[in-house]
Scaffold this motif. Structure first.
Motif, PDB file in Angstrom:
ATOM      1  N   LEU A   9       2.989 -47.790  25.520  1.00  8.42           N
ATOM      2  CA  LEU A   9       2.759 -48.656  24.372  1.00  8.42           C
ATOM      3  C   LEU A   9       1.274 -48.877  24.137  1.00  8.42           C
ATOM      4  N   VAL A  14      -1.878 -51.421  20.884  1.00 10.68           N
ATOM      5  CA  VAL A  14      -1.431 -52.790  21.070  1.00 10.68           C
ATOM      6  C   VAL A  14      -2.449 -53.542  21.900  1.00 10.68           C
ATOM      7  N   LYS A  16      -2.792 -56.315  24.712  1.00 11.45           N
ATOM      8  CA  LYS A  16      -2.014 -56.998  25.731  1.00 11.45           C
ATOM      9  C   LYS A  16      -2.442 -58.459  25.823  1.00 11.45           C
ATOM     10  N   GLU A  34      12.259 -54.094  23.403  1.00  9.34           N
ATOM     11  CA  GLU A  34      11.189 -54.778  22.695  1.00  9.34           C
ATOM     12  C   GLU A  34      11.806 -55.810  21.763  1.00  9.34           C
ATOM     13  N   TYR A 119       2.490 -58.852  23.994  1.00 13.85           N
ATOM     14  CA  TYR A 119       1.394 -58.148  23.356  1.00 13.85           C
ATOM     15  C   TYR A 119       1.459 -58.288  21.843  1.00 13.85           C
ATOM     16  N   ASP A 121       1.426 -56.177  18.432  1.00 19.66           N
ATOM     17  CA  ASP A 121       1.659 -54.799  18.010  1.00 19.66           C
ATOM     18  C   ASP A 121       0.650 -54.403  16.938  1.00 19.66           C
ATOM     19  N   ARG A 122       0.852 -53.253  16.316  1.00 23.49           N
ATOM     20  CA  ARG A 122      -0.080 -52.754  15.307  1.00 23.49           C
ATOM     21  C   ARG A 122      -0.191 -53.680  14.101  1.00 23.49           C
ATOM     22  N   ASN A 123       0.880 -54.392  13.791  1.00 26.88           N
ATOM     23  CA  ASN A 123       0.895 -55.295  12.637  1.00 26.88           C
ATOM     24  C   ASN A 123       0.516 -56.724  13.017  1.00 26.88           C
ATOM     25  N   LYS A 127       4.976 -59.491  20.345  1.00 26.57           N
ATOM     26  CA  LYS A 127       6.188 -58.851  20.860  1.00 26.57           C
ATOM     27  C   LYS A 127       6.293 -59.101  22.359  1.00 26.57           C
ATOM     28  N   GLU A 129       8.180 -57.439  25.853  1.00 28.95           N
ATOM     29  CA  GLU A 129       8.929 -56.345  26.459  1.00 28.95           C
ATOM     30  C   GLU A 129       9.839 -56.968  27.506  1.00 28.95           C
TER      31      GLU A 129
END
Length: 163
Positions: A9, A14, A16, A34, A119, A121-123, A127, A129
Motif C-alpha cells: 500500500l 499513502v 501512514k 481495508e 493511513y 489514502d490517495r484521496n 482508512k 487496515e
C-alpha cells in the motif's frame, strides 16, 4: 477484500498515521480488509498531526455495523469546545456483504478483528487496515522470536564475510 500488505500500500502513495506493531506478534494474520472510518473534523486534524494510536484497539460487529474501540486519537490542540472524546467508538465503513462474510468467519472459526494500520489514502481519506486474526499461543510467539533471531544472525554473518 484486500490481501495486500501495508508495504504494498505504501507504493500507492499513502501516508501512514499509526501502526499496531503488537498485532503481528500476538496474532496469526489470515486475511486483511481495508475500511473507511467515520471521523469528526477535529479528529482528522489531529491525525494530520500524527496523534493517533492503535495499540490495544479492536473492532467488533454490532447490528451489522463494524465499530473500532480503544483507538486513541488525541484532542486537537486548537479544537476549543468542538474537540472529541479521544477513545470514543468509531464506525467503520464496509459493504454489508463484507460485514456478513466477516461475521460468519468470526462466529464459525474463532477469528477476531484487529486493526493493523491507519493511513491517509490517495484521496486524503482515513482508512484502517483490519485483519481477520487468530490468537497465538506462547510457544508460537517463542518460535517466531527464535526464527527472527536466527535470520538476524545469518544476515550479520553474511554481512561481515568478505566475498
Amino acid at each position: 477484500m484486500l490481501n495486500d500488505t501495508f508495504e504494498e500500500l505504501a507504493l500507492l502513495e499513502v501516508k501512514k498515521i499509526a501502526t499496531n506493531r503488537r498485532a503481528r506478534h500476538e496474532y496469526f494474520i489470515e486475511e486483511t480488509i481495508e475500511a473507511g472510518v467515520v471521523l469528526t473534523g477535529t479528529e482528522v486534524k489531529s491525525l494530520r498531526q500524527g496523534k493517533g494510536n492503535l495499540n490495544e484497539s479492536y473492532a467488533l460487529i454490532k447490528a451489522e455495523e463494524v465499530f473500532l474501540y480503544n483507538c486513541h486519537i488525541s484532542p486537537y490542540d486548537y479544537g476549543n469546545r468542538y474537540n472529541h472524546d479521544p477513545l470514543r467508538p468509531r464506525k467503520l465503513l464496509l459493504h454489508k456483504a463484507e460485514i456478513r462474510k466477516i461475521a460468519a468467519k468470526i462466529k464459525e472459526k474463532g477469528y477476531t478483528l484487529v486493526p493493523l494500520n491507519m493511513y491517509f489514502d490517495r484521496n486524503n481519506r482515513v482508512k484502517i487496515e483490519l485483519a481477520l486474526a487468530k490468537g497465538k499461543k506462547l510457544y508460537d510467539k517463542r518460535h517466531d522470536l527464535a526464527k527472527r533471531d536466527a535470520a538476524r544472525e545469518v544476515a550479520r554473518t553474511l554481512k561481515g564475510r568478505p566475498d
